[in-house]
Design a protein around this motif. Sequence first.
Motif, PDB file in Angstrom:
ATOM      1  N   SER A 111     -36.176  82.471  18.972  1.00 38.35           N
ATOM      2  CA  SER A 111     -36.218  83.594  18.237  1.00 38.35           C
ATOM      3  C   SER A 111     -36.477  83.532  16.798  1.00 38.35           C
ATOM      4  O   SER A 111     -35.823  82.865  16.274  1.00 38.35           O
ATOM      5  N   PRO A 112     -37.461  84.109  16.281  1.00 39.89           N
ATOM      6  CA  PRO A 112     -37.808  83.938  14.750  1.00 39.89           C
ATOM      7  C   PRO A 112     -37.092  84.369  13.774  1.00 39.89           C
ATOM      8  O   PRO A 112     -36.747  83.746  12.719  1.00 39.89           O
ATOM      9  N   GLY A 113     -35.911  85.115  14.135  1.00 38.38           N
ATOM     10  CA  GLY A 113     -34.926  85.482  13.251  1.00 38.38           C
ATOM     11  C   GLY A 113     -33.614  84.905  13.333  1.00 38.38           C
ATOM     12  O   GLY A 113     -33.193  83.814  12.648  1.00 38.38           O
ATOM     13  N   ALA A 114     -32.797  85.096  14.431  1.00 31.66           N
ATOM     14  CA  ALA A 114     -31.452  84.345  14.626  1.00 31.66           C
ATOM     15  C   ALA A 114     -31.621  83.193  15.531  1.00 31.66           C
ATOM     16  O   ALA A 114     -30.779  82.383  15.667  1.00 31.66           O
ATOM     17  N   GLY A 115     -32.822  82.707  16.057  1.00 26.15           N
ATOM     18  CA  GLY A 115     -32.717  81.637  16.785  1.00 26.15           C
ATOM     19  C   GLY A 115     -32.664  80.062  16.083  1.00 26.15           C
ATOM     20  O   GLY A 115     -32.814  80.211  14.970  1.00 26.15           O
ATOM     21  N   LEU A 116     -32.781  79.091  17.055  1.00 17.38           N
ATOM     22  CA  LEU A 116     -32.714  77.786  16.311  1.00 17.38           C
ATOM     23  C   LEU A 116     -33.733  77.611  15.595  1.00 17.38           C
ATOM     24  O   LEU A 116     -33.748  76.822  14.305  1.00 17.38           O
ATOM     25  N   ILE A 117     -34.989  77.793  15.971  1.00 16.34           N
ATOM     26  CA  ILE A 117     -36.237  77.541  15.204  1.00 16.34           C
ATOM     27  C   ILE A 117     -36.250  78.312  14.116  1.00 16.34           C
ATOM     28  O   ILE A 117     -36.717  77.648  12.694  1.00 16.34           O
ATOM     29  N   ASN A 173     -34.811  82.516  24.521  1.00 13.23           N
ATOM     30  CA  ASN A 173     -34.536  83.309  23.261  1.00 13.23           C
ATOM     31  C   ASN A 173     -33.894  82.811  22.294  1.00 13.23           C
ATOM     32  O   ASN A 173     -34.117  83.052  20.784  1.00 13.23           O
ATOM     33  N   LEU A 174     -32.649  82.291  22.552  1.00 12.70           N
ATOM     34  CA  LEU A 174     -31.871  81.597  21.396  1.00 12.70           C
ATOM     35  C   LEU A 174     -32.313  80.407  20.812  1.00 12.70           C
ATOM     36  O   LEU A 174     -32.166  80.199  19.481  1.00 12.70           O
ATOM     37  N   ASN A 179     -43.551  83.674  15.475  1.00 16.03           N
ATOM     38  CA  ASN A 179     -42.760  84.374  16.791  1.00 16.03           C
ATOM     39  C   ASN A 179     -43.552  84.156  17.908  1.00 16.03           C
ATOM     40  O   ASN A 179     -44.532  84.596  18.413  1.00 16.03           O
ATOM     41  N   LEU A 180     -42.830  82.687  18.515  1.00 14.71           N
ATOM     42  CA  LEU A 180     -43.551  82.168  19.780  1.00 14.71           C
ATOM     43  C   LEU A 180     -43.328  83.102  20.933  1.00 14.71           C
ATOM     44  O   LEU A 180     -44.180  83.133  22.112  1.00 14.71           O
ATOM     45  N   LEU A 181     -42.114  83.723  21.010  1.00 17.01           N
ATOM     46  CA  LEU A 181     -41.917  84.527  22.118  1.00 17.01           C
ATOM     47  C   LEU A 181     -42.640  85.815  22.238  1.00 17.01           C
ATOM     48  O   LEU A 181     -42.978  86.268  23.198  1.00 17.01           O
TER      49      LEU A 181
END
Length: 254
Positions: free
Chosen positions: A87-93, A83-84, A106-108
Amino acid sequence: MGSPWADPWYKYFIKYFNSYQFVNTIKNTLVITGYSLLVSFPIPIIFALAINQMRTNRYKKTFQTISYMPHFISTVVIVGILNLIFSPGAGLIGQIFGLFGAEAPNLLGSPSAFKHLYVWSDVWQHVGWDSIIYIAALSSVDPNLYEAAGIDGASQFQKILYVDIPMLIPTAMTLLILRCGGLMALGFEKVYLMQNDLNLLNSEVISTYVYKVGMISAQYSYSSAVNLFSTVINFILLISVNKFSRKVSENSLW
């Protein structure tokens, strides 16, 4: 048979075969476990062969120790790490895409990306641990075989091909039979933690379906029938693969 909770005894099996989730759960379970088998079965063998080629014991032990560490991380933490990162918002990616003013995918939540995230995170977590048994098998190879191969002019690759790999085949076949016998028994915890409403189409497998109808919907008899169906298929697969292996080679569980 003759149970007061199921009359006739096969009624819950028929209910599952006629449910809209039958094809979906079977397909998702086989796709993820088949994909996992194709990827995560040969990689530990390759990893063990690479470790075996290291001649400096200090580097070998350091590399092995680092590769074992992810195995001891709990599934909850692994999913948290995913998730970290994704995550499309606060994630590394998401942060990297944000630097270029773009929106991260949004891969998740992507049904098509679920199996890739599941399998490759599994490879990262367990490749070091799964290679232990192959490293142990390679450590028992007689050094005279390498010396004899060297005298005959064999290159390093040829020593791997004609000395190391034949030594690994019996161990690999035993583990392959065991893996094939568990094709329908995909782990529940990680799939359930990675599930969300967006990827549910490709992430609903037999084990999560059994949990939902059994523990959440309290349909205990129905969930037991579904689980029994999965176990019977696994048993048939184990017997079939073991018989096939015994027929085409000298390796089998019994």
